[in-house]
Design a protein around this motif. Structure first.
Motif, PDB file in Angstrom:
ATOM      1  N   ASP A  16       0.812  -1.219   0.000  1.00  0.00           N
ATOM      2  CA  ASP A  16       0.000   0.000   0.000  1.00  0.00           C
ATOM      3  C   ASP A  16       0.845   1.270   0.000  1.00  0.00           C
ATOM      4  OD1 ASP A  16      -2.331  -1.558   0.170  1.00  0.00           O
ATOM      5  OD2 ASP A  16      -2.214  -1.617   2.357  1.00  0.00           O
ATOM      6  N   PHE A  17       2.174   1.114   0.003  1.00  0.00           N
ATOM      7  CA  PHE A  17       3.052   2.284   0.091  1.00  0.00           C
ATOM      8  C   PHE A  17       3.158   3.037  -1.233  1.00  0.00           C
ATOM      9  CE2 PHE A  17       5.950   0.722   3.822  1.00  0.00           C
ATOM     10  CZ  PHE A  17       4.821   0.641   4.631  1.00  0.00           C
ATOM     11  N   VAL A  64      17.906   1.599   5.005  1.00  0.00           N
ATOM     12  CA  VAL A  64      18.015   0.323   4.292  1.00  0.00           C
ATOM     13  C   VAL A  64      16.804  -0.555   4.555  1.00  0.00           C
ATOM     14  CG1 VAL A  64      19.255  -1.054   6.024  1.00  0.00           C
ATOM     15  CG2 VAL A  64      19.688  -1.430   3.600  1.00  0.00           C
ATOM     16  N   VAL A  65      16.164  -0.407   5.710  1.00  0.00           N
ATOM     17  CA  VAL A  65      14.923  -1.147   5.959  1.00  0.00           C
ATOM     18  C   VAL A  65      13.857  -0.740   4.949  1.00  0.00           C
ATOM     19  CG1 VAL A  65      13.014  -1.423   7.601  1.00  0.00           C
ATOM     20  CG2 VAL A  65      15.367  -1.607   8.402  1.00  0.00           C
ATOM     21  N   VAL A  66      13.774   0.558   4.679  1.00  0.00           N
ATOM     22  CA  VAL A  66      12.825   1.038   3.668  1.00  0.00           C
ATOM     23  C   VAL A  66      13.137   0.427   2.312  1.00  0.00           C
ATOM     24  CG1 VAL A  66      12.064   3.060   2.365  1.00  0.00           C
ATOM     25  CG2 VAL A  66      12.288   3.201   4.848  1.00  0.00           C
ATOM     26  N   LEU A  67      14.399   0.483   1.890  1.00  0.00           N
ATOM     27  CA  LEU A  67      14.768  -0.011   0.568  1.00  0.00           C
ATOM     28  C   LEU A  67      14.535  -1.511   0.436  1.00  0.00           C
ATOM     29  CD1 LEU A  67      18.080   1.982  -0.076  1.00  0.00           C
ATOM     30  CD2 LEU A  67      15.774   2.500  -0.901  1.00  0.00           C
ATOM     31  N   ARG A  68      14.879  -2.262   1.467  1.00  0.00           N
ATOM     32  CA  ARG A  68      14.680  -3.717   1.415  1.00  0.00           C
ATOM     33  C   ARG A  68      13.189  -4.073   1.421  1.00  0.00           C
ATOM     34  NH1 ARG A  68      19.076  -7.184   2.498  1.00  0.00           N
ATOM     35  NH2 ARG A  68      21.044  -6.061   2.774  1.00  0.00           N
ATOM     36  N   ALA A  69      12.405  -3.342   2.195  1.00  0.00           N
ATOM     37  CA  ALA A  69      10.969  -3.617   2.239  1.00  0.00           C
ATOM     38  C   ALA A  69      10.322  -3.322   0.885  1.00  0.00           C
ATOM     39  CB  ALA A  69      10.309  -2.794   3.337  1.00  0.00           C
ATOM     40  N   LEU A 112       8.330  -2.991  -5.314  1.00  0.00           N
ATOM     41  CA  LEU A 112       8.283  -1.554  -5.568  1.00  0.00           C
ATOM     42  C   LEU A 112       9.696  -0.999  -5.704  1.00  0.00           C
ATOM     43  CD1 LEU A 112       5.580  -0.540  -2.909  1.00  0.00           C
ATOM     44  CD2 LEU A 112       5.221  -0.946  -5.354  1.00  0.00           C
ATOM     45  N   THR A 113       9.822   0.140  -6.348  1.00  0.00           N
ATOM     46  CA  THR A 113      11.101   0.830  -6.447  1.00  0.00           C
ATOM     47  C   THR A 113      10.955   2.207  -5.812  1.00  0.00           C
ATOM     48  OG1 THR A 113      10.716   1.990  -8.548  1.00  0.00           O
ATOM     49  CG2 THR A 113      11.445  -0.309  -8.672  1.00  0.00           C
ATOM     50  N   THR A 114      12.066   2.917  -5.718  1.00  0.00           N
ATOM     51  CA  THR A 114      12.023   4.260  -5.137  1.00  0.00           C
ATOM     52  C   THR A 114      11.224   5.225  -6.003  1.00  0.00           C
ATOM     53  OG1 THR A 114      14.156   4.762  -6.184  1.00  0.00           O
ATOM     54  CG2 THR A 114      14.201   3.988  -3.908  1.00  0.00           C
ATOM     55  N   LYS A 115      11.020   4.863  -7.277  1.00  0.00           N
ATOM     56  CA  LYS A 115      10.208   5.704  -8.160  1.00  0.00           C
ATOM     57  C   LYS A 115       8.713   5.558  -7.882  1.00  0.00           C
ATOM     58  CE  LYS A 115      13.543   5.587 -11.975  1.00  0.00           C
ATOM     59  NZ  LYS A 115      13.754   5.200 -13.407  1.00  0.00           N
ATOM     60  N   ASP A 116       8.351   4.484  -7.184  1.00  0.00           N
ATOM     61  CA  ASP A 116       6.936   4.226  -6.902  1.00  0.00           C
ATOM     62  C   ASP A 116       6.443   4.942  -5.650  1.00  0.00           C
ATOM     63  OD1 ASP A 116       6.599   2.446  -9.085  1.00  0.00           O
ATOM     64  OD2 ASP A 116       7.578   0.860  -7.922  1.00  0.00           O
TER      65      ASP A 116
END
Length: 354
Positions: free
Chosen positions: A149-150, A165-170, A176-180
């Protein structure tokens, strides 16, 4: 209290903002560390006690309390000139740059960020954690129920800290990617305020901050979103100039076993640790302290660092893929002269790979 600065959208070449608001520059444009000082030392590590009058400034608050409660402080063969109450990676990196901190404890990501901005430091001890340390918390009134849902949401993000890194791994696990999403650049110390004010939709929190936040805002619809993303490493690390000083290196060598023993003492003396740390120092209730401790990892100290190095390399690649740091070989972050010290100091049930 000064007002909290508004969060900013994080670009692919985002910057690390250190304590006091000092921006240290864009990671991709920072000068690389001098190879002569960034590689692990080849000098033999002395097994002798540090010389008289040797002192270190150590930013490991949990150890200070553990040592005081357990009596381990009497075994320190050097003077701790100060125990700064600092733990966030950016604050520690700033302290290393200012030569005001000699030794600190952090997750695995701050050493990567330090390398990216030209701060030469090495890891001297490793503890591994097999259970998640951070939990995503939502802003009051949020309908978010899972990481899927992020998409399109504003996420508190600190690239130089474990929470980053928790954000990136999740996101990666959720496809999802950072662009999403919208990564909002904030130090983790501002995540709580950003959630309360709905400046971000979600952010990763650790204990006891998570308990305090949900206790206050759960009635307003704030909730936790749990994942199985593990932040594997807790490390002790120090600037290279400290480790290249024979007297200070000897002091660090003598501290590492006590650090490991202090963690084991806290695990084996739960009630005293809850009272000393969670209740008296962190200001949570005893019942919440019990629940927090029950969720924690049993301390484990690897006899070999191969898994830790592999995990650190994977983390560095994840950050590089996002454009946050240059690519590099993380082996140079580890000073293997110290490799077995923590594991050798504890009972076999707290060792891995012995």
């Amino acid at each position: 209290m000064p007002p909290t600065p508004a969060p900013s959208r994080l670009g692919r070449r985002g910057f690390l903002s250190l304590a006091g608001g000092a921006a240290v520059g864009i990671a991709g444009c920072a000068p690389p560390p001098d190879p002569a000082v960034r590689s692990a030392s080849v000098k033999a590590l002395s097994t002798a006690h540090p010389p008289p009058n040797t002192s270190l400034t150590i930013a490991v608050r949990t150890s200070r309390i553990q040592f005081a409660e357990s009596g381990l402080s009497k075994e320190l063969p050097f003077k701790v000139s100060e125990w700064p109450n600092l733990s966030a990676g950016p604050d520690i990196i700033q302290g290393f740059r200012a030569r005001s901190i000699d030794l600190a404890s952090n997750a695995g990501i701050p050493p990567i960020q330090a390398h990216a901005i030209g701060v030469a430091a090495r890891i001297v001890a490793v503890q591994v954690r097999r259970k998640p340390t951070y939990v995503f918390a939502t802003a009051p009134g949020s309908s978010l129920a899972g990481v899927e849902d992020f998409r399109g949401k504003k996420i508190g993000f600190s690239q130089g800290q474990a929470q980053g890194v928790v954000v990136l791994r999740a996101l990666k696990k959720a496809g999802l990617t950072t662009k999403d999403v919208q990564l909002v650049a904030l130090p983790s110390t501002q995540f709580l305020t950003a959630l309360q004010s709905r400046q971000v939709d979600v952010a990763p929190l650790g204990e006891p901050t998570l308990t305090k936040y949900l206790s206050q805002y759960g009635k307003d619809g704030a909730r936790d979103v749990r994942t199985d993303v593990v932040d594997l490493l807790t490390v002790l690390w120090a600037p290279v100039e400290v480790l290249d000083d024979p007297a200070k290196a000897a002091a660090v060598r003598s501290f590492v076993p006590l650090w490991a023993r202090g963690s084991v003492w806290a695990w084996e003396n739960t009630n005293r640790w809850i009272d000393a740390y969670y209740v008296k120092d962190q200001g949570v209730s005893r019942e919440d302290g019990k629940r927090i401790v029950a969720s924690l990892n049993k301390p484990h100290f690897p006899a070999r660092w191969d898994e830790a190095i592999a995990w650190e390399q994977e983390t560095a690649e994840l950050l590089a893929d996002g454009g946050f740091v240059p690519r590099f070989d993380v082996e140079q972050l580890f000073d293997r002269r110290f490799e077995s010290l923590a594991a050798e100091a504890v009972d076999a049930r707290y060792r891995e790979g012995a």
